[in-house]
Design an enzyme around this catalytic site. Structure first.
Site, PDB file in Angstrom:
ATOM      1  N   HIS A 150       0.962  -1.199  -0.116  1.00  0.00           N
ATOM      2  CA  HIS A 150       0.174   0.037   0.169  1.00  0.00           C
ATOM      3  C   HIS A 150       0.830   1.383   0.040  1.00  0.00           C
ATOM      4  O   HIS A 150       2.017   1.179   0.544  1.00  0.00           O
ATOM      5  CB  HIS A 150      -0.991  -0.092   1.313  1.00  0.00           C
ATOM      6  CG  HIS A 150      -1.873   0.990   1.309  1.00  0.00           C
ATOM      7  ND1 HIS A 150      -1.646   2.224   2.194  1.00  0.00           N
ATOM      8  CD2 HIS A 150      -3.004   1.299   0.904  1.00  0.00           C
ATOM      9  CE1 HIS A 150      -2.442   3.325   1.697  1.00  0.00           C
ATOM     10  NE2 HIS A 150      -3.357   2.483   0.947  1.00  0.00           N
ATOM     11  N   THR A 158       1.388   3.737   1.670  1.00  0.00           N
ATOM     12  CA  THR A 158       1.811   4.235   3.060  1.00  0.00           C
ATOM     13  C   THR A 158       3.027   3.327   3.477  1.00  0.00           C
ATOM     14  O   THR A 158       3.756   3.629   4.391  1.00  0.00           O
ATOM     15  CB  THR A 158       1.021   4.158   4.033  1.00  0.00           C
ATOM     16  OG1 THR A 158       0.241   2.847   4.271  1.00  0.00           O
ATOM     17  CG2 THR A 158      -0.106   5.227   3.975  1.00  0.00           C
ATOM     18  N   LYS A 159       3.194   2.334   2.656  1.00  0.00           N
ATOM     19  CA  LYS A 159       4.257   1.244   3.274  1.00  0.00           C
ATOM     20  C   LYS A 159       5.569   1.687   2.856  1.00  0.00           C
ATOM     21  O   LYS A 159       5.864   2.413   2.218  1.00  0.00           O
ATOM     22  CB  LYS A 159       3.877  -0.257   2.830  1.00  0.00           C
ATOM     23  CG  LYS A 159       2.633  -0.821   3.222  1.00  0.00           C
ATOM     24  CD  LYS A 159       2.577  -1.291   4.498  1.00  0.00           C
ATOM     25  CE  LYS A 159       1.390  -1.801   5.141  1.00  0.00           C
ATOM     26  NZ  LYS A 159       0.259  -0.874   5.442  1.00  0.00           N
ATOM     27  N   THR A 160       6.720   1.136   3.432  1.00  0.00           N
ATOM     28  CA  THR A 160       8.073   1.355   3.206  1.00  0.00           C
ATOM     29  C   THR A 160       8.437   1.206   1.545  1.00  0.00           C
ATOM     30  O   THR A 160       9.005   1.706   1.074  1.00  0.00           O
ATOM     31  CB  THR A 160       9.075   0.377   3.835  1.00  0.00           C
ATOM     32  OG1 THR A 160       8.349   0.366   5.503  1.00  0.00           O
ATOM     33  CG2 THR A 160      10.299   0.583   3.981  1.00  0.00           C
ATOM     34  N   PHE A 161       8.007   0.117   1.306  1.00  0.00           N
ATOM     35  CA  PHE A 161       7.933  -0.209  -0.312  1.00  0.00           C
ATOM     36  C   PHE A 161       6.599  -0.388  -0.770  1.00  0.00           C
ATOM     37  O   PHE A 161       5.650  -1.010  -0.111  1.00  0.00           O
ATOM     38  CB  PHE A 161       8.582  -1.449  -0.653  1.00  0.00           C
ATOM     39  CG  PHE A 161       8.356  -2.031  -2.133  1.00  0.00           C
ATOM     40  CD1 PHE A 161       9.245  -1.436  -3.250  1.00  0.00           C
ATOM     41  CD2 PHE A 161       7.636  -2.801  -2.467  1.00  0.00           C
ATOM     42  CE1 PHE A 161       9.068  -1.665  -4.320  1.00  0.00           C
ATOM     43  CE2 PHE A 161       7.135  -3.269  -3.720  1.00  0.00           C
ATOM     44  CZ  PHE A 161       8.001  -2.545  -4.882  1.00  0.00           C
TER      45      PHE A 161
END
Ligand SMILES: Cc1ncc(COP(=O)(O)O)c(C=O)c1O
Length: 371
Positions: free
Chosen positions: A177, A179-182
């Protein structure tokens, strides 16, 4: 100051990928960018049998279907709703086991009492990317003949003894998603242990079609990742080492400034933090709400993530009752963590948190002694 902010790679690079998509006029259906991204992710993470899907919830859903899970699944209520909503939405009851008050992950000691006669799987969540004790979970699963599906939504950057944890269990589901780191804007992946189950899952994400013969050989649906989403993933992947190191640097600063004043997850020394989240637990709900408010008044957004404990909510209350999950959920706050933040920003947040807890800090110190 935002609590999270999506990483945007070079626009020029992203547009370059889009131009390729336009030239080929191939927008989806296991296109070249999706194939390239899957191969590069397997290489980067050191895993095999990785299948890209349209989001992290779809990743969990695919794992449940490919592994033929039915009846009920033992999981944790200290998580994002998807950990429980995906099985419940697919006719599989969550059965809640409480969390360990130190790691905030499902407590292996609580799993067996949550196993019902119709339980076919355990689905632990690596909460905020903190690895669950896979050795103990595997032993319980073997003893009871259960499958293990890890909700590894937060684990892109997590490493244990130098290795990704995404090849644990029968399947691990990860979220990409925004908002995730990747990320791939929306997206996710499943990593399967077994080759034959992985092949079946590849058909399941495309309505059960056999890729070679075109025959419909499995039940399936549409869980595919588009080329446009894969393009974003390829562009972000080029920068992911920078993203991880920046976030880990900020995390270290947070721990240095706040570690003695707030409760944090216990994380094994051999774990490299994935840099996904900066969760803290305050002394009690009132302090948590006060700090949330105080930071908000200063323009610093924080998030009560995960609050409330799912076993206190209407859709999930009938699936079990927990003590520690409720306790942590009532006191937890995620602080800002993303690549737009500077070390100075982290100083500002820490100063504000410390001001917010000043009245209750002595209580917290004694609390840290007993928790
Ligand atoms: C623990 C957990 N599982 C599953 C998901 C679902 O992922 P997605 O939003 O990509 O569907 C999330 C989303 O943040 C999550 O935090």
């Amino acid at each position: 100051m935002e609590v999270t902010s999506s990483y945007l790679p070079s626009l020029q690079k992203y547009v370059g990928y889009l131009e390729g998509i336009y030239a080929r006029c191939r927008l989806t259906n296991n296109g070249p960018l999706a194939c390239e991204l899957a191969a590069r992710l397997e290489d980067y993470l050191g895993v095999r049998n990785l299948i890209l899907v349209s989001n992290g919830s779809a990743a969990l859903e695919l794992a449940y279907h490919a592994l033929d899970i039915s009846g009920s699944v033992v999981t944790t209520p200290f998580s994002f709703p998807a950990s429980s909503s995906v099985p419940a939405w697919n006719g599989i009851d969550p059965s809640f086991a409480d969390i360990d008050p130190h790691t905030w992950n499902i407590d292996p000691d609580q799993i067996e009492s949550a196993i019902r006669s119709d339980t076919t799987a355990i689905s632990p969540v690596h909460v905020y990317g903190n690895p669950v004790d896979d050795v103990r979970v595997s032993a319980i699963a073997r003893r009871h003949g259960l499958r293990v599906i890890y909700d590894a939504a937060h684990c892109f950057g997590t490493r244990k003894a130098g290795r990704s944890i995404l090849d644990q269990g029968d399947a691990s589901a990860i979220s990409f998603h925004a908002t995730k780191t990747f990320h791939t804007i929306e997206g996710g992946a499943v990593i399967f242990r077994d080759d034959a189950i992985c092949e079946r899952a590849r058909r399941m994400i495309n309505f059960g079609f056999d890729a070679v013969t075109g025959d419909i050989v499995d039940l399936g649906t549409n869980l595919k990742m588009s080329e446009v989403h894969a393009a974003m993933g390829l562009a972000v992947l080029d920068d992911v080492d920078y993203i991880l190191s920046h976030r880990r640097h900020l995390l270290a600063l947070y721990m240095h400034k706040l570690g003695d004043y707030v409760q944090c997850q216990r994380i094994d020394a051999e774990v490299t933090n994935g840099g996904g989240y900066m969760p803290i637990a305050l002394a009690d709900t009132a302090t948590c709400e006060r700090v949330y408010q105080h930071l908000g008044n200063l323009g610093i957004a924080t998030r009560r993530y995960f609050h409330p404990s799912l076993d206190t909510t209407v859709p999930y209350a009938r699936f079990g009752t927990t003590r520690y999950s409720r306790d942590i959920a009532d006191r937890v706050l995620c602080l800002p963590l993303h690549t737009k933040l500077s070390p100075n920003d982290v100083e500002t947040v820490c100063t504000a948190v410390l001001a917010g807890i000043r009245d209750t800090a002595p209580r917290l110190v004694s609390l840290a002694g007993i928790v």
